[in-house]
Design a protein around this motif. Structure first.
Motif, PDB file in Angstrom:
ATOM      1  N   TYR A 278       0.822  -1.216   0.000  1.00  0.00           N
ATOM      2  CA  TYR A 278       0.000   0.000   0.000  1.00  0.00           C
ATOM      3  C   TYR A 278       0.854   1.263   0.000  1.00  0.00           C
ATOM      4  CZ  TYR A 278      -2.585   3.908   1.878  1.00  0.00           C
ATOM      5  OH  TYR A 278      -3.100   5.153   2.087  1.00  0.00           O
ATOM      6  N   ARG A 282       0.723   4.031  -2.894  1.00  0.00           N
ATOM      7  CA  ARG A 282       0.347   5.412  -2.582  1.00  0.00           C
ATOM      8  C   ARG A 282       1.398   6.388  -3.105  1.00  0.00           C
ATOM      9  NH1 ARG A 282      -1.017   7.925   3.434  1.00  0.00           N
ATOM     10  NH2 ARG A 282      -1.902   9.871   2.674  1.00  0.00           N
ATOM     11  N   THR A 484      -9.335   5.149   0.311  1.00  0.00           N
ATOM     12  CA  THR A 484      -9.003   5.187   1.732  1.00  0.00           C
ATOM     13  C   THR A 484     -10.305   5.475   2.475  1.00  0.00           C
ATOM     14  OG1 THR A 484      -8.561   7.568   1.908  1.00  0.00           O
ATOM     15  CG2 THR A 484      -6.764   6.170   1.129  1.00  0.00           C
ATOM     16  N   CYS A 502      -9.032   2.100   7.013  1.00  0.00           N
ATOM     17  CA  CYS A 502      -8.512   1.471   5.791  1.00  0.00           C
ATOM     18  C   CYS A 502      -7.600   2.443   5.056  1.00  0.00           C
ATOM     19  CB  CYS A 502      -9.666   1.029   4.896  1.00  0.00           C
ATOM     20  SG  CYS A 502     -10.932   0.081   5.750  1.00  0.00           S
ATOM     21  N   GLY A 503      -6.381   2.624   5.565  1.00  0.00           N
ATOM     22  CA  GLY A 503      -5.405   3.492   4.922  1.00  0.00           C
ATOM     23  C   GLY A 503      -5.746   4.967   4.978  1.00  0.00           C
ATOM     24  N   HIS A 504      -6.689   5.363   5.840  1.00  0.00           N
ATOM     25  CA  HIS A 504      -7.141   6.750   5.898  1.00  0.00           C
ATOM     26  C   HIS A 504      -6.347   7.528   6.940  1.00  0.00           C
ATOM     27  CE1 HIS A 504     -10.227   9.553   4.511  1.00  0.00           C
ATOM     28  NE2 HIS A 504     -10.257  10.049   5.736  1.00  0.00           N
ATOM     29  N   THR A 522      -4.225   0.218  11.633  1.00  0.00           N
ATOM     30  CA  THR A 522      -4.234   0.630  10.234  1.00  0.00           C
ATOM     31  C   THR A 522      -4.223  -0.579   9.306  1.00  0.00           C
ATOM     32  OG1 THR A 522      -3.009   2.619  10.835  1.00  0.00           O
ATOM     33  CG2 THR A 522      -3.082   2.051   8.502  1.00  0.00           C
ATOM     34  N   VAL A 525      -5.575   0.047   1.877  1.00  0.00           N
ATOM     35  CA  VAL A 525      -6.719   0.728   1.272  1.00  0.00           C
ATOM     36  C   VAL A 525      -7.689  -0.299   0.697  1.00  0.00           C
ATOM     37  CG1 VAL A 525      -5.434   2.807   0.734  1.00  0.00           C
ATOM     38  CG2 VAL A 525      -5.465   0.929  -0.908  1.00  0.00           C
ATOM     39  N   THR A 551     -10.341  14.288   4.962  1.00  0.00           N
ATOM     40  CA  THR A 551      -9.534  13.717   3.885  1.00  0.00           C
ATOM     41  C   THR A 551      -8.251  14.520   3.746  1.00  0.00           C
ATOM     42  OG1 THR A 551     -10.657  15.061   2.217  1.00  0.00           O
ATOM     43  CG2 THR A 551     -11.569  12.875   2.653  1.00  0.00           C
TER      44      THR A 551
END
Length: 614
Positions: A278, A282, A484, A502-504, A522, A525, A551
């Motif tokens: 991930y 990213r 995310t 989720c990866g946020h 964590t 995503v 975000t």
């Protein structure tokens, strides 16, 4: 006797010319080989020296083809190594030179190079048009020359569009071209391998791939060239045969960062290391988002309209007409010539008027189309904004819930999302960010919102919702789109929070007026790797503790000096301003971001979601 002496002297004078011609041809071939040996390397000075020497020798020898091939290679190399603007500028200069000297091959060569650059800039329609025109032109006027480079360009576009049947078709057509350049053969075989690797379903496909790979490896051994496809083909060879550690090593050795990062990410996923997968993916998305600057788009628009091959065909037609006139003059039919020129003038005049009317009609049509497109985008924006709840207070009958949210797309439509559903004393909510921007991200956003509502209404936990969303979106996700997402469920009776991040970005929780980032479990995503097992987290009580989810359009907002708003600044703003209610907090953050941007256009969608349980 005198005549014999004169004849001998004349022969002696002519003798050096064939020798000189042979020498300069040898020098041209030597520099041509030298140019190609440096083409795939970072040896800029050596490559440019070879190109300049080749162009100089070719110009002296009147070798049009090697001259313009060298110029095109110089433009393409500069595009990759020295900056895209430099490459586009060189292609523009090549085309102008070809037009000035009425070189049909030069116009072809410049147009082919321009099509390659259009492909790299994502101008796919223009690139395809350029390549197809070049192939047609080459087959018509230079049947003994190879159009393999243009077929390879089409294969690359088809591969990017995941049309692997087309990749195979174009690769085979490239391999069937006459006088095939060894490097073009290697690249065509490489795309052939990639297309087969992407369609493997059983042992027979594995066997077919390995046979193709053997041909590619033998060709690479002959050329000794490690082009951009070398690491990719080797990666697939390792992957197809189940050697995942080797696949990772091959991926890490790919030169281009744009190619390297997605394959490294895929290799980590094959090894089960999803966190590294991930993080790498990213990083890849950030690189791709930053490439097409406004300057490059301007160059793209300017140079894409210069279709040299089309001009070459027009010049060829005019040349045939001029030849016809000369023949008539030789016959001596002066009256007919006069009539012809008058007719020709009237004909061209009518043609120009037709073209003018056509151009006007096209302009009118384009304007109408543009207005229609803008109208459709406004409608799409309205539909998207209505996809998320935007009536506040959210639950006027519940005094214990204070909730407010805002979503601001960077373009007409965007990829941010939020949603919430109340079922008895169970409040389920989410905040997400789809990769990318614009219409594609908006389409994914609507799918995610609808799926979330379905799964939330069925009473699933945050981890179950994340798992189901992931398995649905990851199926046949050739585009690599991901989301995310922070998903939470609050038991309003006890104030407990179950969540899945989720990866946020980590949410902010304000406890006793002191804001801090939540330490969350964590995950990766949503949408990239089916079957991933998501891990959830739990907070025993969030009563009287405002929760703010956002975000990265908030923290990564930039000002004119490219300074980001940042998490630290966000926490400072929340600490300096006493929490009053959810709406005041959301609007405060949006105001501070606006001040920070100093009028700079936002580069990403921005959403802020605030929840306060009393």
């Amino acid at each position: 006797m005198q005549k014999v002496r004169i004849l001998l002297c004349f022969i002696c004078l002519l003798l050096p010319f064939p020798l000189f011609a042979a020498t300069i041809e040898e020098e041209i071939e030597k520099e041509r080989q030298r140019m190609y040996s440096y083409y795939q390397t970072d040896s800029v000075e050596q490559f440019m020296s070879a190109v300049d020497r080749l162009m100089d020798l070719s110009e002296k020898a009147g070798d049009d083809r090697n001259f313009y091939r060298a110029w095109s290679n110089k433009a393409l190399y500069a595009f990759r190594k020295l900056g895209r603007e430099k490459g586009l500028e060189l292609a523009k200069e090549e085309l102008a030179h070809a037009e000035k000297h009425d070189s049909k091959f030069g116009m072809y060569s410049a147009t082919s190079a321009n099509a390659s650059m259009m492909s790299s800039l994502g101008q796919i329609v223009l690139a395809e048009q350029g390549y197809l025109k070049c192939i047609e032109y080459m087959h018509r006027y230079f049947p003994d020359e190879s159009a393999a480079a243009d077929y390879v360009g089409l294969a690359k576009i088809a591969e990017n569009n995941h049309d692997y049947a087309k990749v195979v078709e174009y690769a085979e057509k490239a391999l069937a071209e006459p006088n095939l350049n060894p490097i073009h053969k290697q690249v065509a075989l490489g795309y052939f391998c990639v297309a087969i690797a992407k369609q493997i379903k059983g042992p027979d496909d594995v066997k077919r791939f390995n046979e193709a790979y053997k041909q590619w490896a033998e060709q690479r051994e002959k050329t000794q060239q490690n082009g951009g496809l070398t690491g990719i083909v080797r990666f697939y060879h390792a992957k197809v045969n189940g050697h995942y550690e080797e696949a990772l090593k091959e991926a890490q050795q790919i030169n281009s960062v744009l190619n390297r990062l997605p394959f490294v990410s895929e290799a980590y996923a094959l090894l089960g290391n999803y966190q590294e997968a991930y993080q790498t993916y990213r990083e890849y998305k950030k690189v791709t988002d930053s490439l097409n600057t406004a300057s490059i788009r301007q160059h793209t628009s300017e140079y894409a309209m210069q279709l040299g091959v089309a001009r070459a065909e027009m010049e060829a037609q005019q040349s045939r007409e001029r030849t016809h006139h000369v023949m008539m003059a030789m016959v001596g039919v002066v009256a007919l010539i006069t009539i012809f020129f008058l007719s020709f003038y009237l004909y061209r005049r009518r043609q120009q008027l037709k073209q003018l009317r056509k151009a006007y009609d096209q302009l009118e049509e384009t304007t109408t189309e543009k207005e229609r497109y803008a109208s459709e985008l406004r409608i799409a924006r309205d539909i998207q904004m209505n996809m998320v709840p935007n009536t506040f207070p959210a639950f006027p009958e519940r005094q214990d819930i204070d909730l407010y949210a805002a979503m601001i797309p960077a373009r007409e439509v965007g990829g941010d999302l939020y949603d919430y559903i109340l079922a008895g004393d169970r409040l389920c909510f989410c905040v997400g960010d789809v990769s990318g921007k614009g219409v594609p991200a908006a389409m994914t956003m609507t799918v995610v919102v609808n799926l979330f509502r379905t799964f939330a209404k069925d009473g699933f936990s945050p981890t179950d919702i994340a798992t189901r969303l992931n398995d649905t979106l990851a199926e046949d996700n050739e585009s690599g789109t991901f989301v995310t997402m922070f998903i939470g469920v609050i038991d309003l009776a006890s104030g407990s929070l179950d969540y899945c991040n989720c990866g946020h970005n980590p949410p902010v929780m304000i406890d006793m007026q002191r804001p801090s980032l939540m330490e969350t479990e964590t995950n990766v995503v949503i949408g990239l790797w089916p079957g991933f097992q998501f891990v959830g987290g739990h907070v025993s009580s969030i009563l009287f503790k405002p929760l703010i989810i956002y975000t990265d359009g908030l923290t990564e907002a930039e000002n004119v000096r490219q300074e980001q708003f940042g998490e630290a600044h966000m926490l400072e703003v929340l600490e300096w301003n006493r929490f009053e209610n959810a709406e005041q907090t959301v609007k405060l953050l949006l105001k501070e971001v606006k001040l920070h941007e100093e009028g700079t256009a936002p580069s990403d969608d921005l959403s802020v979601f605030c929840l306060y349980i009393k």
